[in-house]
Write a protein that holds these residues in place. Structure first.
Motif, PDB file in Angstrom:
ATOM      1  N   LEU A   1      10.667  -9.049   6.700  1.00 25.14           N
ATOM      2  CA  LEU A   1      10.008  -9.666   5.538  1.00 25.14           C
ATOM      3  C   LEU A   1       8.507  -9.814   5.783  1.00 25.14           C
ATOM      4  O   LEU A   1       7.708  -9.696   4.846  1.00 25.14           O
ATOM      5  N   HIS A   2       8.131 -10.049   7.036  1.00 25.48           N
ATOM      6  CA  HIS A   2       6.699 -10.137   7.338  1.00 25.48           C
ATOM      7  C   HIS A   2       6.034  -8.768   7.134  1.00 25.48           C
ATOM      8  O   HIS A   2       4.910  -8.691   6.633  1.00 25.48           O
ATOM      9  N   HIS A   3       6.728  -7.698   7.516  1.00 25.16           N
ATOM     10  CA  HIS A   3       6.200  -6.367   7.211  1.00 25.16           C
ATOM     11  C   HIS A   3       6.009  -6.221   5.695  1.00 25.16           C
ATOM     12  O   HIS A   3       5.002  -5.678   5.242  1.00 25.16           O
ATOM     13  N   GLY A   4       6.974  -6.702   4.931  1.00 30.17           N
ATOM     14  CA  GLY A   4       6.861  -6.638   3.474  1.00 30.17           C
ATOM     15  C   GLY A   4       5.649  -7.398   2.966  1.00 30.17           C
ATOM     16  O   GLY A   4       4.927  -6.921   2.076  1.00 30.17           O
ATOM     17  N   GLU A   5       5.390  -8.568   3.543  1.00 34.44           N
ATOM     18  CA  GLU A   5       4.214  -9.358   3.141  1.00 34.44           C
ATOM     19  C   GLU A   5       2.928  -8.592   3.424  1.00 34.44           C
ATOM     20  O   GLU A   5       1.987  -8.615   2.623  1.00 34.44           O
ATOM     21  N   MET A   6       2.891  -7.896   4.559  1.00 34.56           N
ATOM     22  CA  MET A   6       1.684  -7.127   4.893  1.00 34.56           C
ATOM     23  C   MET A   6       1.487  -5.970   3.915  1.00 34.56           C
ATOM     24  O   MET A   6       0.357  -5.629   3.566  1.00 34.56           O
ATOM     25  N   ILE A   7       2.568  -5.382   3.466  1.00 35.05           N
ATOM     26  CA  ILE A   7       2.463  -4.302   2.479  1.00 35.05           C
ATOM     27  C   ILE A   7       1.924  -4.844   1.160  1.00 35.05           C
ATOM     28  O   ILE A   7       1.055  -4.241   0.536  1.00 35.05           O
TER      29      ILE A   7
ATOM     30  N   LYS B   1     -11.490   5.558   0.093  1.00 37.18           N
ATOM     31  CA  LYS B   1     -11.366   4.113   0.338  1.00 37.18           C
ATOM     32  C   LYS B   1      -9.912   3.737   0.632  1.00 37.18           C
ATOM     33  O   LYS B   1      -9.626   2.949   1.529  1.00 37.18           O
ATOM     34  N   LEU B   2      -8.980   4.330  -0.134  1.00 36.67           N
ATOM     35  CA  LEU B   2      -7.569   3.995   0.049  1.00 36.67           C
ATOM     36  C   LEU B   2      -7.033   4.529   1.374  1.00 36.67           C
ATOM     37  O   LEU B   2      -6.168   3.914   1.994  1.00 36.67           O
ATOM     38  N   GLY B   3      -7.560   5.666   1.800  1.00 34.55           N
ATOM     39  CA  GLY B   3      -7.157   6.209   3.099  1.00 34.55           C
ATOM     40  C   GLY B   3      -7.501   5.255   4.227  1.00 34.55           C
ATOM     41  O   GLY B   3      -6.703   5.052   5.154  1.00 34.55           O
ATOM     42  N   GLU B   4      -8.663   4.632   4.148  1.00 40.87           N
ATOM     43  CA  GLU B   4      -9.085   3.678   5.172  1.00 40.87           C
ATOM     44  C   GLU B   4      -8.219   2.420   5.135  1.00 40.87           C
ATOM     45  O   GLU B   4      -7.819   1.890   6.173  1.00 40.87           O
ATOM     46  N   ILE B   5      -7.908   1.945   3.933  1.00 43.19           N
ATOM     47  CA  ILE B   5      -7.040   0.765   3.806  1.00 43.19           C
ATOM     48  C   ILE B   5      -5.662   1.069   4.393  1.00 43.19           C
ATOM     49  O   ILE B   5      -5.079   0.264   5.123  1.00 43.19           O
ATOM     50  N   SER B   6      -5.135   2.239   4.087  1.00 46.23           N
ATOM     51  CA  SER B   6      -3.827   2.647   4.587  1.00 46.23           C
ATOM     52  C   SER B   6      -3.830   2.744   6.118  1.00 46.23           C
ATOM     53  O   SER B   6      -2.891   2.305   6.785  1.00 46.23           O
ATOM     54  N   ARG B   7      -4.898   3.300   6.680  1.00 45.52           N
ATOM     55  CA  ARG B   7      -4.999   3.419   8.141  1.00 45.52           C
ATOM     56  C   ARG B   7      -4.989   2.037   8.795  1.00 45.52           C
ATOM     57  O   ARG B   7      -4.274   1.790   9.773  1.00 45.52           O
ATOM     58  N   ARG B   8      -5.778   1.097   8.245  1.00 38.64           N
ATOM     59  CA  ARG B   8      -5.808  -0.262   8.801  1.00 38.64           C
ATOM     60  C   ARG B   8      -4.443  -0.932   8.667  1.00 38.64           C
ATOM     61  O   ARG B   8      -4.010  -1.675   9.551  1.00 38.64           O
ATOM     62  N   ASN B   9      -3.754  -0.666   7.567  1.00 35.77           N
ATOM     63  CA  ASN B   9      -2.435  -1.243   7.352  1.00 35.77           C
ATOM     64  C   ASN B   9      -1.448  -0.747   8.417  1.00 35.77           C
ATOM     65  O   ASN B   9      -0.683  -1.532   8.983  1.00 35.77           O
ATOM     66  N   ARG B  10      -1.472   0.556   8.700  1.00 30.79           N
ATOM     67  CA  ARG B  10      -0.580   1.091   9.736  1.00 30.79           C
ATOM     68  C   ARG B  10      -0.863   0.439  11.084  1.00 30.79           C
ATOM     69  O   ARG B  10       0.062   0.105  11.825  1.00 30.79           O
ATOM     70  N   GLU B  11      -2.135   0.242  11.394  1.00 35.57           N
ATOM     71  CA  GLU B  11      -2.508  -0.411  12.657  1.00 35.57           C
ATOM     72  C   GLU B  11      -1.982  -1.839  12.717  1.00 35.57           C
ATOM     73  O   GLU B  11      -1.488  -2.291  13.755  1.00 35.57           O
ATOM     74  N   ARG B  12      -2.092  -2.552  11.613  1.00 37.10           N
ATOM     75  CA  ARG B  12      -1.587  -3.938  11.560  1.00 37.10           C
ATOM     76  C   ARG B  12      -0.100  -3.983  11.876  1.00 37.10           C
ATOM     77  O   ARG B  12       0.370  -4.827  12.638  1.00 37.10           O
ATOM     78  N   HIS B  13       0.648  -3.080  11.254  1.00 37.29           N
ATOM     79  CA  HIS B  13       2.097  -3.054  11.476  1.00 37.29           C
ATOM     80  C   HIS B  13       2.423  -2.708  12.926  1.00 37.29           C
ATOM     81  O   HIS B  13       3.304  -3.327  13.533  1.00 37.29           O
TER      82      HIS B  13
END
Length: 197
Positions: free
Chosen positions: A122-128, A160-172
């Motif tokens: 669920l925390h992964h879901g919150e990050m998404i 811009k979205l590519g950078e957001i997606s990259r940071r999101n993968r790193e967070r996970h």
């Protein structure tokens, strides 16, 4: 003992959005069934039946998502293009283990394990959801000069979205690393399940 890494949300980027009003993600829960008379047997079944992700690695559980956007681009009188709205349609997809028939002495241990794994996912879901909100914020109001056909703005937005997606993968990845390390929450859940006490 087989080590199973809990991987993160499959980063599947889909397409274009109309925004501003409130939205909420839909949720889809998938389960796979494990059974056994000991915690080790249950964990071994997870290793055999858990979801395959990434490089076809088995995981205990997995969070994925489907993301679609409805976007409205408007050419402006000065020749620029503005993204006036971007509305997401997000579905969070959780794959979780489910126990079949268990001996009474194992039910409480399984419940602790199962609840902890669910909280982790669920925390992964919150990050998404946070990522999608960031995309919405970056998108709405974006303007590109000298773009009367609203073509350049799409390229700018994609970058811009590519950078957001990259940071999101790193967070996970960072979150999973902490949770799976010695002493981390998921590591403790596994130890509590498999240790006979």
């Amino acid at each position: 003992m087989m080590l199973i890494k809990v991987l993160v949300a499959g980063i599947l980027f889909v397409a274009p959005s109309v925004a501003t009003a409130q939205w909420a993600p839909a949720e889809q829960i998938k389960t796979y069934t494990v059974s056994g008379s000991t915690g080790i047997e249950l964990y071994s079944q997870i290793g055999e039946k858990g979801p395959l992700v990434g490089d076809q690695m088995r995981t205990i559980a997995h969070t994925d998502f489907k993301l679609l956007w409805s976007r409205k681009y408007e050419p402006q009188p000065d020749g620029s293009c503005k993204l006036v709205s971007a509305r997401p349609s997000l579905t969070l997809i959780y794959t979780l283990p489910k126990a079949g028939k268990l001996p009474d002495r194992l039910k409480a241990k399984w419940q602790v394990f199962s609840d902890g794994v669910r909280r982790h996912e669920l925390h992964h879901g919150e990050m998404i959801v946070e990522m999608v909100k960031e995309i919405e914020t970056v998108s709405v109001g974006l303007s590109v000069p000298d773009d009367p056909k609203c073509a350049k703005i799409r390229t700018d937005l994609t970058a811009k979205l590519g950078e957001i997606s990259r940071r999101n993968r790193e967070r996970h990845r960072d979150y999973d690393r902490i949770e799976m390390n010695n002493g981390g929450n998921v590591h403790q859940l596994i130890l509590n399940l498999v240790n006979e006490r």
